[in-house]
Design a protein around this motif. Structure first.
Motif, mmCIF file in Angstrom:
data_model
loop_
_atom_site.group_PDB
_atom_site.id
_atom_site.type_symbol
_atom_site.label_atom_id
_atom_site.label_comp_id
_atom_site.label_asym_id
_atom_site.label_seq_id
_atom_site.Cartn_x
_atom_site.Cartn_y
_atom_site.Cartn_z
ATOM 1 N N VAL A 161 0.438 -1.533 0.576
ATOM 2 C CA VAL A 161 -0.536 0.319 0.231
ATOM 3 C C VAL A 161 1.206 1.432 -0.443
ATOM 4 C CG1 VAL A 161 -1.471 1.449 1.374
ATOM 5 C CG2 VAL A 161 -2.353 -1.132 1.585
ATOM 6 N N ALA A 162 0.668 2.188 -0.910
ATOM 7 C CA ALA A 162 1.009 2.981 -1.130
ATOM 8 C C ALA A 162 0.512 4.628 -0.436
ATOM 9 C CB ALA A 162 2.058 3.798 -1.906
ATOM 10 N N GLU A 163 0.700 5.399 0.345
ATOM 11 C CA GLU A 163 -0.348 6.717 0.545
ATOM 12 C C GLU A 163 -0.108 7.546 -0.183
ATOM 13 O OE1 GLU A 163 -0.443 6.804 5.179
ATOM 14 O OE2 GLU A 163 -1.177 5.010 4.891
ATOM 15 N N TYR A 164 -0.899 8.860 -0.153
ATOM 16 C CA TYR A 164 -0.849 10.198 -0.866
ATOM 17 C C TYR A 164 -1.313 11.511 -0.125
ATOM 18 C CZ TYR A 164 1.178 7.185 -4.815
ATOM 19 O OH TYR A 164 2.224 7.104 -5.373
ATOM 20 N N ARG A 165 -0.810 11.985 0.442
ATOM 21 C CA ARG A 165 -1.270 13.450 0.043
ATOM 22 C C ARG A 165 -1.835 14.492 -0.872
ATOM 23 N NH1 ARG A 165 -2.301 12.768 5.879
ATOM 24 N NH2 ARG A 165 -0.271 11.602 6.410
ATOM 25 N N SER A 166 -2.934 14.797 -0.672
ATOM 26 C CA SER A 166 -3.596 16.142 -2.125
ATOM 27 C C SER A 166 -2.460 17.053 -2.560
ATOM 28 C CB SER A 166 -4.401 16.257 -1.436
ATOM 29 O OG SER A 166 -4.026 17.078 -0.831
ATOM 30 N N PHE A 167 -2.886 17.614 -3.514
ATOM 31 C CA PHE A 167 -1.854 18.982 -4.040
ATOM 32 C C PHE A 167 -1.773 19.889 -3.013
ATOM 33 C CE2 PHE A 167 -0.524 22.279 -6.782
ATOM 34 C CZ PHE A 167 0.618 21.967 -6.305
ATOM 35 N N ARG A 168 -3.216 20.133 -2.527
ATOM 36 C CA ARG A 168 -3.143 21.157 -1.169
ATOM 37 C C ARG A 168 -2.189 21.501 -0.164
ATOM 38 N NH1 ARG A 168 -7.104 24.649 -3.200
ATOM 39 N NH2 ARG A 168 -8.632 23.379 -4.511
ATOM 40 N N GLU A 169 -1.869 19.908 0.139
ATOM 41 C CA GLU A 169 -1.445 18.785 1.730
ATOM 42 C C GLU A 169 0.410 19.794 0.741
ATOM 43 O OE1 GLU A 169 -4.406 16.177 3.859
ATOM 44 O OE2 GLU A 169 -3.504 15.559 1.685
ATOM 45 N N VAL A 170 0.747 18.978 -0.158
ATOM 46 C CA VAL A 170 1.524 18.889 -0.449
ATOM 47 C C VAL A 170 2.215 20.889 -0.322
ATOM 48 C CG1 VAL A 170 4.292 18.297 -2.065
ATOM 49 C CG2 VAL A 170 1.704 16.290 -1.477
ATOM 50 N N MET A 171 1.440 21.239 -1.159
ATOM 51 C CA MET A 171 1.889 22.378 -1.137
ATOM 52 C C MET A 171 2.506 23.118 0.547
ATOM 53 S SD MET A 171 2.742 24.050 -4.001
ATOM 54 C CE MET A 171 3.800 21.857 -4.113
ATOM 55 N N LYS A 172 1.478 22.627 1.366
ATOM 56 C CA LYS A 172 1.787 23.213 2.408
ATOM 57 C C LYS A 172 2.369 22.202 3.747
ATOM 58 C CE LYS A 172 -2.848 25.355 1.901
ATOM 59 N NZ LYS A 172 -4.313 26.386 2.311
ATOM 60 N N ALA A 173 3.104 21.639 3.035
ATOM 61 C CA ALA A 173 3.894 20.628 3.916
ATOM 62 C C ALA A 173 4.978 21.287 5.589
ATOM 63 C CB ALA A 173 3.784 19.837 3.014
ATOM 64 N N ASP A 174 4.939 20.862 5.830
ATOM 65 C CA ASP A 174 6.172 21.125 6.697
ATOM 66 C C ASP A 174 7.647 21.564 6.496
ATOM 67 O OD1 ASP A 174 7.469 22.230 9.865
ATOM 68 O OD2 ASP A 174 6.244 20.671 10.583
ATOM 69 N N LEU A 175 8.123 22.927 6.564
ATOM 70 C CA LEU A 175 8.959 22.898 6.069
ATOM 71 C C LEU A 175 10.603 22.493 6.244
ATOM 72 C CD1 LEU A 175 8.541 26.631 5.381
ATOM 73 C CD2 LEU A 175 8.636 24.551 3.445
ATOM 74 N N LYS A 176 9.704 21.739 7.542
ATOM 75 C CA LYS A 176 11.703 21.090 8.187
ATOM 76 C C LYS A 176 11.991 19.942 7.945
ATOM 77 C CE LYS A 176 8.300 18.159 11.483
ATOM 78 N NZ LYS A 176 8.332 17.451 13.211
#
Length: 370
Positions: free
Chosen positions: A215-230
């Protein structure tokens, strides 16, 4: 809908002989039963379409009402001498069908965009496409409203969108998630290109020789554009932060960045983002994370390829490169290969981003997962 195949025909066996030896009958059957919708037909989309058609994806539908006479220079599927009076999608469909007569190539009415999802105001509904083998054209004028686009996407397994503004990618990804559809979105801007992949919260696949499902899990585009910069470090491809800066520009202005007038503001967004990362604590580190030349080139070349760009905006850009054919070939091949993996559920596909630029990372394509 194409019939579910119990066995492959002799024609299938002859045309796909090499592939059958590599990945077997079951994977080829899944490809034949797959339905892929391609929105926007520039050079990158042409490469993707060519590769999945030759591999035997059973149904490929094209959306691009742009007049063939105005086709993107990189779209080698459009033959000028045979395209008079046709749209880019219609002209491309003829070439693709000739490449593989065993599959169905459709033409769906609509512009090369997902802008209808950003506004309640839409165009006239488009007509339904047939299931006959060969290039088919829906006969209703106009392009899709948001509801029509929803209906269109619902009829396919996978959507490939090329050259869309980032806000439209986000809106289309939202729709694909609602409908349980796979999304590949990408763009080539001169020396640089990206591809975003969202196969849903839970994508199940197998690896050849291993019967256990993975299983591979994916995030939405909006989530990836707001991912934690750490999570961003010196090994992160600088194109990711460049995209983040362009995303923030679009969010602020409701339009894509393009042309010299926008470069400084996008660079300011980029500097703010890099300074928020653990590795961007000095001026030298910030330049290493996201070179100014990469940001500038990405913005200026965006003016040359963005749908609806004002002519003066494109002319002002310092010799914009648009879609470079070698970059389209590299990224188009990578995306097409992963479309095949996604629709066949065989082998692990890309997660989140594929970033490529010959201005960074020695020209190596890099997978980034956030």
């Amino acid at each position: 809908m194409l019939p579910v195949l119990d066995t492959l025909t002799e024609d299938h066996a002859a045309v796909y002989d090499r592939q059958l030896r590599v990945w077997g009958v079951e994977v080829q059957r899944r490809l034949i039963e797959a339905k892929v919708l391609i929105i926007g037909l520039g050079g990158l989309a042409a490469e993707i379409a060519k590769n999945i058609v030759l591999a035997g994806v059973g149904t490929v539908a094209l959306v691009d009402d742009t007049a063939a006479s105005s086709a993107a220079p990189g779209n080698f599927l459009v033959e000028p001498e045979a395209s008079a009076g046709k749209s880019v999608a219609e002209a491309s469909a003829v070439t693709l069908q000739a490449m593989n007569p065993l599959i169905a190539v459709r033409v769906e009415r609509g512009p090369p965009s997902a802008s209808a999802l950003l506004s309640p105001a839409g165009l006239q509904p488009e007509g339904g496409a047939t299931d006959q083998v060969g290039p088919q054209v829906s006969d209703s004028p106009g392009g899709p409203t948001a509801e029509d686009l929803r209906s269109l996407v619902s009829r396919y397994d996978t959507v490939v969108a090329c050259g869309l503004p980032l806000r439209e990618v986000a809106a289309l990804d939202d729709l694909c998630r609602q409908l349980g559809k796979q999304l590949f979105a990408g763009e080539v801007r001169g020396a640089s290109s990206f591809a975003f992949v969202d196969l849903g919260p839970r994508h199940v696949y197998t690896v050849k020789g291993d019967p256990e499902e993975k299983v591979a899990e994916y995030r939405s585009f909006r989530e990836v554009m707001k991912a934690d910069l750490k999570n961003v470090n010196k090994r992160t491809h600088p194109l990711y932060l460049t995209l983040r800066a362009c995303w923030e520009f679009e969010e602020a202005h409701c339009r894509p960045a393009g042309g010299p007038a926008d470069v400084a503001e996008v660079q300011a967004f980029a500097q703010r983002l890099t300074s928020a990362t653990p590795a961007g604590n000095t001026a030298a580190a910030m330049k290493a994370l996201i070179p100014e030349a990469l940001v500038e080139g990405f913005v200026l070349d965006g003016a040359a390829v963005a749908p609806g760009s004002a002519p003066d905006q494109v002319q002002e850009a310092a010799q914009p490169l648009g879609e470079l054919a070698p970059v389209c070939a590299v990224v188009g091949g990578a995306v097409a290969n992963n479309v095949l993996r996604a629709v066949s559920h065989c082998n692990p596909p890309l997660r989140n981003f594929f970033c490529y630029s010959y201005l960074a990372r020695d020209g190596l394509g890099v997978e980034e997962c956030f």
